[in-house]
Design a protein around this motif. Structure first.
Motif, short mmCIF file in Angstrom:
data_model
loop_
_atom_site.label_atom_id
_atom_site.label_comp_id
_atom_site.label_asym_id
_atom_site.label_seq_id
_atom_site.Cartn_x
_atom_site.Cartn_y
_atom_site.Cartn_z
N PRO A 2 -89.08 -2.72 -9.80
CA PRO A 2 -90.04 -2.42 -10.85
C PRO A 2 -91.37 -1.86 -10.35
O PRO A 2 -92.15 -1.39 -11.15
N TYR A 3 -91.65 -1.87 -9.04
CA TYR A 3 -93.00 -1.52 -8.60
C TYR A 3 -93.02 -0.12 -8.03
O TYR A 3 -92.47 0.13 -6.96
N THR A 4 -93.66 0.78 -8.75
CA THR A 4 -93.67 2.17 -8.32
C THR A 4 -95.10 2.67 -8.17
O THR A 4 -96.01 2.22 -8.86
N TYR A 5 -95.25 3.59 -7.24
CA TYR A 5 -96.58 4.13 -6.96
C TYR A 5 -96.46 5.63 -6.76
O TYR A 5 -95.41 6.15 -6.41
N GLN A 6 -97.60 6.27 -6.94
CA GLN A 6 -97.64 7.71 -6.80
C GLN A 6 -97.52 8.13 -5.33
O GLN A 6 -97.01 9.19 -5.01
N TYR A 7 -98.06 7.30 -4.47
CA TYR A 7 -97.97 7.56 -3.04
C TYR A 7 -97.30 6.37 -2.37
O TYR A 7 -97.34 5.27 -2.91
N PRO A 8 -96.74 6.59 -1.21
CA PRO A 8 -96.09 5.46 -0.53
C PRO A 8 -97.11 4.41 -0.12
O PRO A 8 -98.21 4.76 0.31
N HIS A 9 -96.78 3.17 -0.24
CA HIS A 9 -97.66 2.07 0.16
C HIS A 9 -96.99 1.27 1.26
O HIS A 9 -95.80 0.98 1.16
N PRO A 10 -97.74 0.89 2.25
CA PRO A 10 -97.17 0.00 3.26
C PRO A 10 -97.07 -1.43 2.72
O PRO A 10 -97.76 -1.77 1.76
N ALA A 11 -96.25 -2.23 3.35
CA ALA A 11 -96.29 -3.66 3.08
C ALA A 11 -97.40 -4.27 3.92
O ALA A 11 -97.72 -3.77 5.00
N GLU A 89 -89.63 -1.28 7.32
CA GLU A 89 -90.52 -0.39 6.58
C GLU A 89 -91.88 -0.47 7.24
O GLU A 89 -92.09 -1.25 8.15
N ARG A 90 -92.80 0.34 6.80
CA ARG A 90 -94.14 0.29 7.34
C ARG A 90 -94.80 -1.02 6.96
O ARG A 90 -94.96 -1.31 5.76
N MET B 1 -93.40 9.76 -9.86
CA MET B 1 -93.65 8.42 -9.28
C MET B 1 -92.47 8.01 -8.40
O MET B 1 -91.73 7.08 -8.74
N PRO B 2 -92.32 8.64 -7.32
CA PRO B 2 -91.08 8.45 -6.56
C PRO B 2 -91.06 7.21 -5.67
O PRO B 2 -90.01 6.87 -5.16
N TYR B 3 -92.16 6.52 -5.47
CA TYR B 3 -92.16 5.46 -4.46
C TYR B 3 -92.07 4.10 -5.12
O TYR B 3 -93.01 3.65 -5.78
N THR B 4 -90.95 3.48 -4.96
CA THR B 4 -90.73 2.19 -5.62
C THR B 4 -90.37 1.12 -4.60
O THR B 4 -89.78 1.40 -3.57
N TYR B 5 -90.79 -0.09 -4.92
CA TYR B 5 -90.55 -1.21 -4.02
C TYR B 5 -90.08 -2.41 -4.82
O TYR B 5 -90.39 -2.53 -6.01
N TYR B 7 -91.09 -5.46 -4.27
CA TYR B 7 -92.26 -6.29 -4.52
C TYR B 7 -93.49 -5.40 -4.57
O TYR B 7 -93.48 -4.31 -4.00
N HIS B 9 -96.85 -3.68 -3.62
CA HIS B 9 -97.51 -3.40 -2.34
C HIS B 9 -98.95 -3.00 -2.61
O HIS B 9 -99.21 -2.23 -3.52
N PRO B 10 -99.86 -3.49 -1.80
CA PRO B 10 -101.24 -3.03 -1.93
C PRO B 10 -101.39 -1.63 -1.32
O PRO B 10 -100.55 -1.20 -0.53
N ILE B 51 -98.46 7.05 5.39
CA ILE B 51 -97.39 6.06 5.59
C ILE B 51 -96.86 6.08 7.02
O ILE B 51 -96.28 5.10 7.49
#
Lengths: 229, 229
Positions: A2-11, A89-90, B1-5, B7, B9-10, B51
């Motif tokens: 369910p968690y999507t972002y416009q840019y990749p996010h690291p953990a 992952e990152r 919105m291609p980046y999904t996780y 959990y 992510h900040p 990333i």
DNA sequence: AGACGTTGGTGTCCTCAAAACACTAAGGCA
DNA sequence: TGCCTTAGTGTTTTGAGGACACCAACGTCT
């Protein structure tokens, strides 16, 4: 997912380097991993930061969950973020280091089913991820810090003889200290309060027990006092 | 919105506290924000970590992109991660501090169209996000660090008179130093090489110019030497 | 040319803290 | 009772830090 972002996010994770001391050497608390990657390797306790949780809060929570340790001196150490430090992952890890009174936490280190143990820093197993590097940084920080801030007491029981304090210092900075000079200096600072107790059940002359006088330290610090060695 | 996780992510950013020094005071490089939040407020230069990019790499890249500064002394400072420090989403910021020779970077601080400027640390505007806190931590670190590591030279031109070095120290630690004692001590360390040049175009007796001898410092450090004050 | 203003450059003495150093005291144990 | 182990205590020496004041050099102003 369910968690999507416009840019990749690291953990983002927190890892804790928990130091303890028992009359012989300086020890670190490690956990044996149950899952890949690095399955069954020893690693620093740690885990993911919740999305709505402060970093230090996360560190305390993880330490409590994984090791049961609850009251401790905790301070941010450094943030490790090499792109491939975790193969999945990152992952960016904010490392903390902690000091605990080993006497309070010696036995039940294994809180849940996990395999948790204290290792002497002089004799460590090979660790998961870049945890050896993190530990190395933590150790250098501790060595430096103990000389100009009175954090050594966090590693001792509340009441301790001067000789134990001296051994602690000698262990951490890895060089011997002169007994008389050490006692003269530490006592002259006025940070130690003489409890009117002495050691029990020792096979030699019993030493007086002291405790660190937190109130006195705060007072002196405000007055411009600087702890040193 | 291609980046999904699986959990949440900040986001992770880097911010840089860039210090410079010009014969009068210690300065910090700030950027005026063009967008909300905190539109048109001054802020520390910084931005998102790619990333696949190391943290320090990200800090250098952002500083170059936003301010044009390229060669500098850079060191990780602290990581700020309070849950609501950015109103848009959870953002964890790894802060770095940097020292530059202001003489090299004085004018063209504004590299792209942005509004970039040096501010004396003694007279700062109100800043975006928690950047005042970050700056405060950076300043405390600089004050402490300059006393036990020879980083002050990073703020001076390559060749400088002793009086300028002394003024730098007096500015940063905020207390006056005795001229003779200062010269005695700093020269006795053997870290300064006497270039055979003197000041030009000054309306008084010209001073000898020195430079920091990096090679000598490395040699001494290996031999167990500790810089102090 | 001479006086003035400004900063550069130099040495000594005092004080205090760090470092080196060795013996007696206390108490359990064999 | 003697032995073993650790506790506890002062003095002297050495070196570094801090206080302190004057002459030198050089451009500028009149």
């Amino acid at each position: 997912m369910p968690y999507t972002y416009q840019y990749p996010h690291p953990a983002v994770t927190v890892d804790g380097v928990v130091f303890g001391y028992d009359e012989a050497d300086l020890k670190v608390l490690l956990i044996q991993r149950e899952q890949a990657p690095y399955k069954s390797r020893w690693a620093l306790p740690g885990g993911f930061v919740e999305i709505d949780e402060g970093l230090e809060d996360a560190a305390r929570r993880e330490l409590e969950e994984e090791t049961g340790i609850t009251r401790l001196y905790l301070e941010q150490l450094y943030t490790f973020g090499a792109p491939r430090r975790d193969p999945r992952e990152r992952v960016i890890s904010v490392a903390y280091y902690a000091l605990v009174k080993l006497t309070d936490h010696a036995v039940h280190a294994a809180s849940d089913a996990r395999n948790v143990a204290w290792f002497p820093v002089a004799d460590l197993p090979s660790l998961a991820f870049d945890h050896e590097e993190i530990l190395d940084v933590a150790l250098r920080r501790l060595k430096a810090k103990i000389r100009y801030e009175p954090v050594g007491f966090e590693l001792l029981p509340e009441k301790f003889p001067l000789s134990e304090l001296q051994r602690l210092y000698e262990t951490i900075i890895e060089q011997p200290l002169d007994k008389r000079n050490f006692r003269k200096k530490i006592l002259s600072m006025g940070l130690l309060a003489d409890t009117d107790e002495i050691q029990q059940d020792v096979a030699h002359r019993a030493a007086r027990l002291y405790r660190f006088d937190q109130a006195a330290y705060q007072r002196l610090k405000k007055a411009g006092f600087n702890f040193e060695l």
